[in-house]
Design a protein around this motif. Structure first.
Motif, PDB file in Angstrom:
ATOM      1  N   LEU A 158     -78.134  30.917  57.034  1.00  0.00           N
ATOM      2  CA  LEU A 158     -78.606  30.703  58.402  1.00  0.00           C
ATOM      3  C   LEU A 158     -79.487  31.835  58.915  1.00  0.00           C
ATOM      4  N   LEU A 159     -79.207  33.063  58.438  1.00  0.00           N
ATOM      5  CA  LEU A 159     -79.893  34.229  58.982  1.00  0.00           C
ATOM      6  C   LEU A 159     -80.820  34.901  57.974  1.00  0.00           C
ATOM      7  N   SER A 160     -80.818  34.403  56.731  1.00  0.00           N
ATOM      8  CA  SER A 160     -81.757  34.850  55.696  1.00  0.00           C
ATOM      9  C   SER A 160     -81.658  36.339  55.378  1.00  0.00           C
ATOM     10  N   ARG A 161     -80.441  36.863  55.324  1.00  0.00           N
ATOM     11  CA  ARG A 161     -80.228  38.224  54.833  1.00  0.00           C
ATOM     12  C   ARG A 161     -78.772  38.378  54.436  1.00  0.00           C
ATOM     13  N   ARG A 162     -78.492  39.430  53.703  1.00  0.00           N
ATOM     14  CA  ARG A 162     -77.128  39.675  53.228  1.00  0.00           C
ATOM     15  C   ARG A 162     -76.371  40.522  54.236  1.00  0.00           C
ATOM     16  N   PHE A 163     -75.043  40.277  54.305  1.00  0.00           N
ATOM     17  CA  PHE A 163     -74.208  40.977  55.266  1.00  0.00           C
ATOM     18  C   PHE A 163     -72.910  41.437  54.612  1.00  0.00           C
ATOM     19  N   SER A 164     -72.348  42.513  55.157  1.00  0.00           N
ATOM     20  CA  SER A 164     -70.928  42.802  54.999  1.00  0.00           C
ATOM     21  C   SER A 164     -70.227  42.164  56.182  1.00  0.00           C
ATOM     22  N   LEU A 165     -68.901  42.083  56.148  1.00  0.00           N
ATOM     23  CA  LEU A 165     -68.188  41.508  57.291  1.00  0.00           C
ATOM     24  C   LEU A 165     -68.446  42.342  58.541  1.00  0.00           C
ATOM     25  N   ARG A 166     -68.512  43.648  58.373  1.00  0.00           N
ATOM     26  CA  ARG A 166     -68.757  44.524  59.531  1.00  0.00           C
ATOM     27  C   ARG A 166     -70.140  44.259  60.128  1.00  0.00           C
ATOM     28  N   LEU A 183     -72.015  41.642  59.796  1.00  0.00           N
ATOM     29  CA  LEU A 183     -72.130  40.280  60.311  1.00  0.00           C
ATOM     30  C   LEU A 183     -71.507  40.176  61.702  1.00  0.00           C
ATOM     31  N   ALA A 184     -70.316  40.743  61.867  1.00  0.00           N
ATOM     32  CA  ALA A 184     -69.664  40.705  63.180  1.00  0.00           C
ATOM     33  C   ALA A 184     -70.519  41.411  64.225  1.00  0.00           C
ATOM     34  N   ALA A 185     -71.126  42.542  63.829  1.00  0.00           N
ATOM     35  CA  ALA A 185     -71.984  43.273  64.765  1.00  0.00           C
ATOM     36  C   ALA A 185     -73.220  42.447  65.123  1.00  0.00           C
ATOM     37  N   THR A 186     -73.804  41.768  64.132  1.00  0.00           N
ATOM     38  CA  THR A 186     -74.991  40.957  64.384  1.00  0.00           C
ATOM     39  C   THR A 186     -74.673  39.774  65.296  1.00  0.00           C
ATOM     40  N   LEU A 187     -73.524  39.136  65.050  1.00  0.00           N
ATOM     41  CA  LEU A 187     -73.146  37.966  65.836  1.00  0.00           C
ATOM     42  C   LEU A 187     -72.489  38.338  67.164  1.00  0.00           C
ATOM     43  N   ARG A 188     -72.170  39.627  67.318  1.00  0.00           N
ATOM     44  CA  ARG A 188     -71.540  40.129  68.546  1.00  0.00           C
ATOM     45  C   ARG A 188     -70.251  39.372  68.863  1.00  0.00           C
ATOM     46  N   THR A 189     -69.417  39.245  67.859  1.00  0.00           N
ATOM     47  CA  THR A 189     -68.143  38.554  68.044  1.00  0.00           C
ATOM     48  C   THR A 189     -67.219  39.389  68.933  1.00  0.00           C
ATOM     49  N   PRO A 190     -66.294  38.742  69.658  1.00  0.00           N
ATOM     50  CA  PRO A 190     -65.376  39.495  70.533  1.00  0.00           C
ATOM     51  C   PRO A 190     -64.591  40.556  69.779  1.00  0.00           C
ATOM     52  N   SER A 191     -64.148  40.229  68.555  1.00  0.00           N
ATOM     53  CA  SER A 191     -63.438  41.209  67.724  1.00  0.00           C
ATOM     54  C   SER A 191     -64.415  41.799  66.715  1.00  0.00           C
TER      55      SER A 191
END
Length: 938
Positions: free
Chosen positions: A208-216, A218-226
């Protein structure tokens, strides 16, 4: 011009006889997922086995949390640790389960029986951790793993097949016994096997975002509550560590929620569990329009055409013309190269056409090639003639040539070619030869391909479900429309522009040339189609399956036209008295001659750019050749002198210099460096080297790679281009670590000796990852200890044969810590740091990497490279060129795994041919075929 005599290779098309192509098989949606979701995550030991210790899970009905808990392996924790976990669970209202209970009560009960979606981050690793055992998967998951969950044969296994570092196919295997009840079988009814729904959010985020992520990240990019917690306690079970592990599951769920919301915006009927890449999203849009794949429209299409078409396949062009010298440049690239040439040639009509109609146009094409001029190519109408392939007998003509220029690996270079046999090329390639040499190849045969009648029943599609982003396949060119919509969105600051770019790029080329490789358990009969309507039978364990939208004609025409675009830019650059340093697929670094003023240089570059304005197929006016933003100042809109230092293809850096010649890196390549674990991070980077002035995501390299490029460029500026200091950080004196993952049964076999005799829980298992190191060799190697040597007593006078070290260690993000646990994977004995190559040892020749496909491209050569005159001594047929991780990575961690075809020993001959037809695999990629090589005269 000296002759370079060598064998050359061309692509061939292979097919299992009687096999129905994927494109002709209707897409199966499968049984839908239920309202349930299972999210889980595993924490493991820090030893090489990475054995499960504790994990956490959640089950949800829609978004409502129903159950949450932890599970553990009783064999991997102590009594005190179990007591701590139970106390922790009680205080946080969590269930406690053993791993066996989790497999049956959660994973199978919900995931299989209740059709829940199973969610995780890096699911293949976690599935491997919870499994009782594993085997080799069969049928459509061949080349993957089959994981045992229980000893009950009526329970399904989970199958996982690795596709790429970003994606894997995961499903439930069909359990033993009947799916269909006896009563329904009597009525000839059949119950569909449930294959499950698995969502790896690492894969989904990448698509969906066309790049690789770690869980950390990804959460920062998506701005998840946790957000992901920090910990330094891996392997040690404490209350803080349990907090960390439990939070991972919540973060995973929140990322899944947000990614699901974003995917739902597309309005596609494709299940989210089937989204494995950007390309699968693009394919889903084509399917949403009702477009049938090429082989679905015409499954009986004459495969002899595929042999001719793939003979002309050479991919993107990447070359260095001015090597290992600093040159001032303007860096340009073509706007959306593949959608652009798609539109100019009218290839969308092929996508929506009911098949393809080949026509012999030898006379017309010969006349066209003789008369076509540079001015003609400035007219969009000319590009409609380029859906043509031609057969030529090269006579010092300029063509892409695939050869082992370094005597080891096939690479492609635009060189003068002479061959006694005829070859197929695109008409675009023939025009390139004429443009750059003034001489056109003599055409023996030409076939022009035209689209069939339009498919019926196609329907408009709404991109991201938005009415204002509707594309009608009958009235709109899908690719050009996507770029037009992207331009509009970009002007408005609408974030959808990134999504539009992803869809355009993922559907305009790669899906048409997609071929998937499998390793069969035993050799199978294949038909191999070559360039002269040949069909040869071979036996091979390496199977190639065309993708669903496979249409190699489009892939060949698109890349051929892209090479023509680059050649036009190259010729115009030369015509205007300029030079160039490098080209890379869709970009060209135009160089300023020393005697030319900067203002005149800019004026002439502008003339090159303006030449392409008439070829713009988009609504937004301007040239399709554009100056990249790195030509401008970091904090201004003014042009700033940009410099380039290029070593070899895809190994270059672009930078600015201030008045004191201080270097500011703007863009750089990590090619040839990505396999190494970072020796140091941003946090402990050397203070004496300049910090990046632009985000490293824009530069394209890690901090240590940035620093290496600074040192390489500085050495050239200081007049010492052959000597690069590699002592700027103490970590460079440490052994160089590389990450290794057992992502396929073949790669796991590399650890057979290590695993031999160990209980399953003590073995290194599928998708486990380790660090591997390189033993010193040659003059760097320590004097061998006779105890480590094998003596062959049957051969007198022979010196002892010393076994080469195979060093491995448990994975650790800090290579210095990992060094304490390095051992030889064959003997299990400890390996000392002084026996291993350091980062400095590995990088010592990075700045001298040769550009072997051209003359004056050897290690110490500098300046202008020159095209070779290749004289073909033999022509061999090869399969898909793929990258596969090498066994140990000592010299070349990523080695080309090329399948070369060998003719069956048989009196049965399908067609006589003057080509060498060989079948061979790289050592370490498959069983070596020991039949003698057949090479016919050219």
């Amino acid at each position: 011009m000296n002759d370079f005599k060598t064998e050359i290779a061309i692509r061939a098309y292979t097919e299992r006889p009687g096999r129905e192509p994927l494109g002709s098989i209707p897409t199966k949606l499968g049984l839908t997922a239920s309202k349930w979701t299972v999210v889980f995550d595993c924490e493991t030991s820090i030893e090489a086995t990475q054995q499960l210790r504790v994990g956490f899970f959640q089950t949800r009905e829609k978004s409502k949390l129903e159950r949450s808990g932890l599970f553990f392996d009783p064999n991997a924790i102590s009594e005190s640790e179990e007591k701590m976990m139970r106390t922790y669970a009680s205080s946080h209202s969590l269930e406690v389960q053993t791993i066996a209970e989790f497999r049956t009560d959660i994973l199978l009960k919900y995931g299989y029986t209740r059709h829940a979606t199973i969610v995780g981050f890096n699911l293949p690793f976690d599935i491997s951790r919870i499994a009782l055992d594993h085997g080799v998967a069969r049928r459509d998951k061949r080349g993957g793993y089959s994981f045992l969950l229980t000893r009950n044969t009526e329970d399904p296994r989970i199958r996982v097949k690795h596709l790429s570092p970003r994606a894997a196919m995961i499903d439930f295997a069909k359990p033993e016994g009947q799916d269909t009840p006896k009563g329904e079988r009597k009525r000839t009814l059949k119950v569909e096997t449930y294959r499950g729904h698995f969502v790896d959010i690492k894969t989904l985020a990448s698509a969906l975002l066309s790049r690789r992520f770690s869980l950390r990240s990804l959460a920062a990019t998506l701005r998840t509550p946790s957000q992901k917690h920090e910990t330094d306690e891996h392997g040690e079970i404490t209350e803080a560590y349990l907090d960390y592990a439990r939070a991972d599951v919540q973060v995973t769920w929140e990322c899944y929620q947000e990614l699901s919301r974003r995917y739902a915006e597309h309005g596609l009927s494709q299940a989210i569990s089937k989204i494995l890449s950007e390309a699968t999203i693009g394919k889903a849009y084509l399917q949403e329009m009702g477009i049938k794949a090429f082989l679905g429209c015409d499954p009986a299409f004459d495969r002899r055409h595929f042999g001719q078409i793939l003979c002309a396949y050479y991919g993107g062009r990447a070359e260095i013309r001015n090597r290992r010298v600093v040159r001032e440049v303007v860096y340009c690239d073509f706007k959306s190269m593949y959608p652009t040439v798609n539109g100019l040639m009218g290839l969308w009509e092929f996508v929506i056409g009911q098949g393809t109609e080949p026509t012999d146009t030898t006379a017309e094409t010969s006349a066209f090639l003789e008369t076509v001029t540079l001015a003609d190519l400035q007219k969009p109408a000319t590009w409609r003639h380029l859906t043509t392939l031609v057969r030529v007998k090269p006579d010092a003509d300029l063509f892409p040539v695939r050869a082992k220029y370094d005597e080891r690996t096939y690479t492609i270079g635009l060189n003068y070619l002479t061959a006694e046999a005829s070859l197929w090329y695109t008409l675009s390639d023939c025009i390139v030869s004429k443009l750059l040499t003034g001489k056109w190849p003599e055409i023996e045969e030409a076939i022009t391909y035209r689209p069939g009648t339009r498919q019926e029943g196609l329907k408009p599609v709404k991109i991201m479900g938005r009415n204002d982003y509707t594309i009608d396949p009958y009235t709109d060119d899908f690719y050009l429309s996507l770029i037009d919509l992207r331009d509009e969105a970009k002007a408005k600051g609408d974030p959808i522009e990134k999504t539009l770019k992803i869809i355009a790029n993922s559907t305009s080329y790669g899906i048409f040339i997609e071929i998937n490789r499998d390793d069969a358990p035993k050799s199978e009969l294949l038909h191999v189609y070559g360039p002269n309507s040949d069909c040869v039978e071979v036996q091979s364990k390496v199977i190639e399956e065309p993708g669903r939208f496979f249409n190699p004609l489009l892939g060949v025409l698109i890349t051929g036209a892209a090479r023509l675009m680059l050649a036009l830019a190259e010729q115009l650059t030369i015509d205007f008295g300029l030079d160039w340093v490098l080209c890379d697929t869709d970009s060209l670094a135009i160089a300023r001659p020393d005697q030319l003023s900067r203002s005149e240089f800019g004026k002439r570059v502008g003339m090159v750019i303006e030449w392409f304005i008439p070829l713009n197929p988009y609504s937004k006016h301007g040239s399709i050749l554009q100056m990249e933003k790195i030509n401008y100042g970091i904090d201004s809109e003014e042009l700033e002198p940009l410099y380039c230092f290029a070593i070899s293809a895809k190994r270059y850096a672009l930078f600015n210099l201030d008045s004191k010649e201080a270097i500011t890196l703007r863009k750089a390549s990590a090619h040839g460096l990505g396999h190494l674990v970072e020796p140091y991070s941003e946090a402990n980077a050397p203070q004496e080297l300049p910090k990046p002035r632009v985000p490293r995501t824009e530069i394209g390299v890690a901090r240590w790679q940035h620093d290496l490029w600074i040192k390489v460029i500085q050495a050239d500026i200081d007049g010492n281009p052959d000597q690069v200091s590699l002592d700027w950080h103490p970590s460079l004196s440490l052994p160089a670590g590389q990450r290794y993952s057992a992502s396929s049964p073949h790669l796991l076999a590399w650890l057979d000796e290590y695993n031999a005799g160990k209980a399953y829980e003590d073995q290194n298992r599928p998708f486990g990852f380790l660090l591997i190191f390189m033993a010193k060799s040659g003059v760097l190697a320590a004097y061998p200890d006779l105890d480590s040597c094998v003596i062959n007593e049957t051969k007198r006078g022979r010196p002892p044969k010393c076994v080469e070290l195979k060093p491995i260690a448990p994975f650790d993000s800090d290579p210095a810590r990992a060094l304490r646990k390095v051992l030889d994977r064959l003997t299990g004995e400890a390996v000392q740091a002084d026996q291993l190559k350091t980062y400095a040892d590995v990088l010592v020749q990075y700045h001298l990497s040769p550009e072997c496909k051209f003359a004056n491209g050897d290690h110490l050569d500098r300046g202008r490279t020159e095209r070779r005159h290749v004289v073909a001594t033999r022509i061999i047929w090869i399969g898909k060129e793929a990258n596969q991780v090498g066994e140990s990575g000592e010299q070349h961690p990523i080695a080309a795994a090329v399948q070369v075809f060998r003719k069956l020993r048989s009196d049965r001959k399908l067609n006589a041919s003057g080509y060498g037809i060989v079948r061979k695999q790289q050592p370490g990629t498959a069983q070596m075929d020991r039949d003698s090589t057949y090479g016919g005269p050219i």
